[in-house]
Design a protein around this motif. Structure first.
Motif, mmCIF file in Angstrom:
data_model
loop_
_atom_site.group_PDB
_atom_site.id
_atom_site.type_symbol
_atom_site.label_atom_id
_atom_site.label_comp_id
_atom_site.label_asym_id
_atom_site.label_seq_id
_atom_site.Cartn_x
_atom_site.Cartn_y
_atom_site.Cartn_z
ATOM 1 N N THR A 53 7.666 2.313 -6.159
ATOM 2 C CA THR A 53 7.648 1.059 -6.668
ATOM 3 C C THR A 53 7.545 -0.117 -5.594
ATOM 4 O OG1 THR A 53 8.928 -0.220 -8.117
ATOM 5 C CG2 THR A 53 10.016 1.206 -6.584
ATOM 6 N N HIS A 54 7.351 -1.319 -6.268
ATOM 7 C CA HIS A 54 7.301 -2.704 -5.500
ATOM 8 C C HIS A 54 8.849 -3.331 -6.008
ATOM 9 C CE1 HIS A 54 3.349 -2.620 -3.667
ATOM 10 N NE2 HIS A 54 3.020 -2.209 -4.910
ATOM 11 N N ASP A 55 9.257 -2.739 -7.008
ATOM 12 C CA ASP A 55 10.364 -3.278 -7.721
ATOM 13 C C ASP A 55 11.909 -2.692 -7.011
ATOM 14 O OD1 ASP A 55 12.460 -4.259 -9.442
ATOM 15 O OD2 ASP A 55 11.744 -3.328 -11.258
ATOM 16 N N HIS A 101 -8.104 11.189 4.258
ATOM 17 C CA HIS A 101 -9.077 10.304 3.906
ATOM 18 C C HIS A 101 -9.807 10.725 2.760
ATOM 19 C CE1 HIS A 101 -11.432 8.745 7.809
ATOM 20 N NE2 HIS A 101 -11.884 8.217 6.912
ATOM 21 N N TYR A 102 -10.078 9.425 1.875
ATOM 22 C CA TYR A 102 -10.711 9.820 0.573
ATOM 23 C C TYR A 102 -12.257 10.007 0.874
ATOM 24 C CZ TYR A 102 -6.929 8.232 -2.338
ATOM 25 O OH TYR A 102 -5.688 8.087 -3.179
ATOM 26 N N PRO A 103 -12.653 11.089 0.123
ATOM 27 C CA PRO A 103 -14.145 11.388 0.436
ATOM 28 C C PRO A 103 -15.113 10.055 0.544
ATOM 29 C CG PRO A 103 -13.267 12.571 -1.486
ATOM 30 C CD PRO A 103 -12.429 11.690 -0.952
ATOM 31 N N PRO A 153 3.840 -2.053 1.280
ATOM 32 C CA PRO A 153 2.831 -3.051 0.712
ATOM 33 C C PRO A 153 1.943 -2.452 0.024
ATOM 34 C CG PRO A 153 2.869 -2.863 3.148
ATOM 35 C CD PRO A 153 4.006 -2.144 2.702
ATOM 36 N N SER A 154 0.867 -3.039 -0.861
ATOM 37 C CA SER A 154 -0.051 -2.496 -1.497
ATOM 38 C C SER A 154 -1.145 -2.119 -0.746
ATOM 39 C CB SER A 154 -0.708 -3.757 -2.484
ATOM 40 O OG SER A 154 -1.591 -3.254 -3.162
ATOM 41 N N GLY A 155 -1.637 -0.890 -1.055
ATOM 42 C CA GLY A 155 -2.756 -0.138 -0.566
ATOM 43 C C GLY A 155 -2.308 0.723 0.954
ATOM 44 N N VAL A 156 -1.139 0.624 0.850
ATOM 45 C CA VAL A 156 -0.521 1.514 2.163
ATOM 46 C C VAL A 156 -0.517 3.154 1.946
ATOM 47 C CG1 VAL A 156 2.024 1.649 1.422
ATOM 48 C CG2 VAL A 156 1.277 1.137 3.861
ATOM 49 N N GLY A 157 -0.971 3.602 0.660
ATOM 50 C CA GLY A 157 -0.907 4.712 0.444
ATOM 51 C C GLY A 157 0.120 5.478 -0.495
ATOM 52 N N LYS A 158 0.906 4.811 -1.136
ATOM 53 C CA LYS A 158 1.806 5.561 -2.045
ATOM 54 C C LYS A 158 1.463 6.353 -3.102
ATOM 55 C CE LYS A 158 3.435 1.221 -3.262
ATOM 56 N NZ LYS A 158 2.420 0.432 -2.385
ATOM 57 N N SER A 159 0.611 5.784 -3.748
ATOM 58 C CA SER A 159 -0.210 6.481 -4.931
ATOM 59 C C SER A 159 -0.895 7.938 -4.422
ATOM 60 C CB SER A 159 -1.107 5.804 -5.619
ATOM 61 O OG SER A 159 -0.488 4.674 -6.284
ATOM 62 N N THR A 160 -1.505 7.452 -3.149
ATOM 63 C CA THR A 160 -2.192 8.804 -2.572
ATOM 64 C C THR A 160 -1.206 9.794 -2.364
ATOM 65 O OG1 THR A 160 -3.764 7.190 -1.362
ATOM 66 C CG2 THR A 160 -3.475 9.449 -0.622
ATOM 67 N N ILE A 161 -0.014 9.535 -1.923
ATOM 68 C CA ILE A 161 1.103 10.663 -1.740
ATOM 69 C C ILE A 161 1.376 11.246 -2.995
ATOM 70 C CG2 ILE A 161 3.887 10.847 -1.178
ATOM 71 C CD1 ILE A 161 3.213 8.391 0.592
ATOM 72 N N PRO A 174 -8.892 5.874 6.915
ATOM 73 C CA PRO A 174 -7.956 6.790 6.084
ATOM 74 C C PRO A 174 -6.877 6.038 5.185
ATOM 75 C CG PRO A 174 -7.315 6.590 8.541
ATOM 76 C CD PRO A 174 -8.663 5.837 8.215
ATOM 77 N N ALA A 175 -6.666 6.898 4.345
ATOM 78 C CA ALA A 175 -5.670 6.219 3.275
ATOM 79 C C ALA A 175 -4.109 6.626 3.989
ATOM 80 C CB ALA A 175 -5.843 6.915 2.016
ATOM 81 N N LEU A 176 -3.830 7.493 4.578
ATOM 82 C CA LEU A 176 -2.722 8.088 5.196
ATOM 83 C C LEU A 176 -2.868 8.453 6.589
ATOM 84 C CD1 LEU A 176 -0.720 9.948 2.368
ATOM 85 C CD2 LEU A 176 -0.087 7.663 3.420
ATOM 86 N N PHE A 209 -14.323 10.128 -10.800
ATOM 87 C CA PHE A 209 -14.335 9.419 -12.116
ATOM 88 C C PHE A 209 -14.196 7.795 -11.672
ATOM 89 C CE2 PHE A 209 -12.668 13.370 -13.151
ATOM 90 C CZ PHE A 209 -13.370 13.706 -14.219
ATOM 91 N N GLN A 210 -13.824 7.635 -10.428
ATOM 92 C CA GLN A 210 -13.940 5.903 -9.950
ATOM 93 C C GLN A 210 -15.862 5.924 -9.675
ATOM 94 O OE1 GLN A 210 -11.040 6.217 -6.948
ATOM 95 N NE2 GLN A 210 -9.480 5.884 -8.255
ATOM 96 N N ARG A 211 -16.058 6.771 -9.119
ATOM 97 C CA ARG A 211 -17.538 6.761 -8.745
ATOM 98 C C ARG A 211 -18.687 6.628 -9.788
ATOM 99 N NH1 ARG A 211 -19.184 10.985 -6.093
ATOM 100 N NH2 ARG A 211 -17.268 11.982 -5.732
#
Ligand SMILES: Nc1ncnc2c1ncn2[C@@H]1O[C@H](COP(=O)(O)OP(=O)(O)OP(=O)(O)O)[C@@H](O)[C@H]1O
Length: 567
Positions: free
Chosen positions: A529-531, A346-348, A373-381, A353-355, A110-112
């Motif tokens: 979170t970052h908070d 690794h995202y297709p 930090p942002s982009g480190v892979g938290k949402s990927t987890i 790699p994301a993680l 859906f991102q593509r």
């Protein structure tokens, strides 16, 4: 994709409905027989009543003609209604098939793809394929049968005149062949432009506040105009070619009619043909050309539909990123122990790699804050835990069992994700809260809303729980609490919250603390979170470093007291 390949790709979806198509064909054939009989009766009437001026000879064929016309009308009505109904049924089924497939596709798909373009494929393209698979298929059977029937009748009436007529058929085919290529090209461009227009409209309306605040109205209008220009060029060029084709065919037909009349006049002058036979023959010509012409046009329609077929086939060939195992492990009494064991992902299509080598174990009932930090892979987890993807290396386990051993549906019944975006539906508050458990009773819905501190503002709404939700009528914090109520009602042993305070001001963020703690109570909770002010409520804080591997932050008495300082 050729017409044959496009047809073969979607024809299997007509299974179960083919008997209706056969019935439509039977109706079409019966209607054509009625027309043939009517024309023969017309010839008879001309020779015996008109030429002789005999009223007595009029009644019998006239009554028969009327009877045949009424019968033909009834059969035509039934056949056309049935054809329409079965065509729409196919559209419905195909759309459900593609939609079902789309729902299983991973987030990166859906991102593509632009959302508007996907919407267009599920609406306009689906209908174009119906034209190819059902309407054109029925149309070909109908046209071929009519051609055979009217040709046989024409040969029976006068074979040499019939030969003149048939000489034209290859010319019609040739014309259709010459026009097919360009029309197909324009149809493809038109479908792509349709998708682009829907995308621009959808994106533009979705960011209307930004457009207005930044005075971007002219830029947005130019964006739409650019896509509309491409659409118009393709559409007009396609229509021009189709129109040219129509006119060429008209001229060819006129040529043939003149040939037939000339030859017919000569036959009558030689006494070899009656006026009634010539008129009947001309009528057969009138009936013969439409199916001949429609065969050529069907070729063009089907060609245009192959562009839509390619676009839908592209969606259908995108594979879901995860599948159910053949013998899934049953999930009963989930305790909620979550383990990430040397997980790499690794995202297709992504370069990096994301993680890599991520380790984390969360005990049942533990509340872990995941930061970094942002982009480190938290949402990927979070995505790996929900099994939107399988890890490229390592393993994610629930209660010691790899996630890939469970049926996806059952796994997701044990884990609740609260995504970063607050997702609500334009439905009642009740339906929104019960989204994850549609069978919940009203009492359970209210109870969940109370625990999430949402009941207090819901009851002030004009229709309480029956108010149809318009996201603009609630604050960010209220919407968040609504999604907490939804998660509470699901009551799963594992909970993942992705940035619950993102986008909230300090006061709203404070309002969600109590419901957040209620939500985390007695279940395994991973809060991304970052908070860091939220860290004080957690049992443990895990900070992800830039390499993507996890490291436990120091704890004091099982509870991190000053997370910001420690990190
Ligand atoms: N669909 C995707 N395709 C390719 N790369 C992606 C995709 N989604 C995320 N990434 C990349 O993977 C990495 C990890 O992304 P992720 O969203 O997990 O980070 P994050 O730590 O949650 O970031 P943030 O705190 O900003 O939300 C990032 O470098 C990101 O660019």
């Amino acid at each position: 994709m050729t017409i044959r390949q496009a047809f073969a790709r979607f024809w299997p979806l007509t299974r179960g409905d083919r008997r209706w198509y056969v019935l439509v064909c039977v109706c079409v054939i019966a209607a054509a027989v009625c027309e043939t009989v009517a024309i023969l009766l017309f010839g008879h009437l001309t020779d015996h009543a008109l030429e002789q001026g005999s009223l007595a000879a009029f009644w019998h064929p006239a009554t028969a003609w009327l009877g045949v016309a009424i019968l033909g009308a009834i059969i035509g009505y039934l056949g056309n209604s049935l054809a329409f109904w079965s065509g729409e049924r196919f559209v419905r089924r195909l759309r459900a098939h593609v939609f079902g497939h789309v729902q299983e596709l991973p987030p990166d798909f859906f991102q593509r793809h632009r959302r508007g373009d996907l919407v267009e494929r599920l609406s306009g393209d689906v209908e174009a394929i119906e034209q190819l698979v059902v309407s054109s298929a029925i149309g070909v059977v109908s046209a071929v049968f009519r051609i055979v029937l009217f040709s046989a009748a024409a040969i029976w009436l006068c074979w040499d005149l019939a030969l003149v007529t048939f000489a034209l058929a290859p010319l019609l085919w040739l014309a259709a062949k010459i026009f097919t290529g360009p029309i197909r090209r324009f149809a493809r461009s038109e479908r792509v432009a349709d998708g682009a227009i829907t995308s621009v409209l959808e994106e533009s309306l979705g960011t209307i506040e930004l457009t207005q605040a930044y005075n971007r109205k002219p830029a947005e209008e130019t964006r739409l105009d650019r896509e509309a220009g491409a659409w118009m060029r393709a559409s007009v060029s396609g229509a021009r070619r189709s129109e040219l084709y129509e006119q060429v065919v008209e001229v060819l037909e006129t040529l043939c009619v003149l040939g037939v009349i000339g030859l017919g006049v000569w036959e009558i002058s030689q006494g070899r043909m009656t006026l009634g036979a010539l008129l009947s023959f001309a009528a057969f010509l009138g009936y013969l050309y439409p199916p001949l012409r429609s065969l050529g046009e069907l070729n063009l329609t089907a060609t245009a539909a192959t562009a839509a077929t390619e676009r839908l086939a592209e969606i259908l060939s995108a594979a879901p990123s995860v599948t159910d195992p053949e013998h899934p492990v049953e999930l009963e009494h989930v305790r909620g122990r979550v383990e990430f064991d040397r997980v790499g992902f690794h995202y297709p299509g992504a370069g990096t790699p994301a993680l890599t080598g991520f380790d984390l174990t969360v005990e049942p009932g533990e509340f872990v804050v995941l930061t970094g930090p942002s982009g480190v892979g938290k949402s990927t987890i979070a995505k790996l835990l929900l099994r939107f993807y399988d890890p490229t290396s390592g393993q994610v386990r629930l209660d010691g069992v790899p996630l890939s051993s469970f049926a996806v549906r059952r796994l997701r019944e044990s884990i609740t994700l609260l995504p970063q975006q607050t997702l609500v539906l334009r439905d009642t508050i009740r339906a929104n809260v019960a989204y994850g458990r549609p069978d919940a009773t009203d009492e359970e819905v209210v109870e969940a809303a109370r625990s999430a501190a949402a009941d207090e503002f819901i009851t002030t709404l004009p229709e309480g729980y029956d108010t149809v939700l318009d996201p603009s009528m609630l604050s960010g914090g209220q919407l968040k609490r609504l999604t907490f109520a939804r998660a509470l009602l699901r009551d799963t042993p594992v909970l993942v919250l992705d940035e619950p305070t993102a986008g909230l001001d300090a006061a709203s963020a404070h309002q969600i603390i109590t419901p957040l703690r209620a939500l985390a109570r007695n279940r395994t909770t991973i809060l991304i979170t970052h908070d860091l002010s939220l860290a004080q409520y957690a049992d443990r804080v895990v900070a992800l470093s830039g390499t993507g591997s996890g490291s436990d932050a120091p704890r004091v008495g099982g509870r991190l007291l000053s997370a910001a300082r420690e990190l």
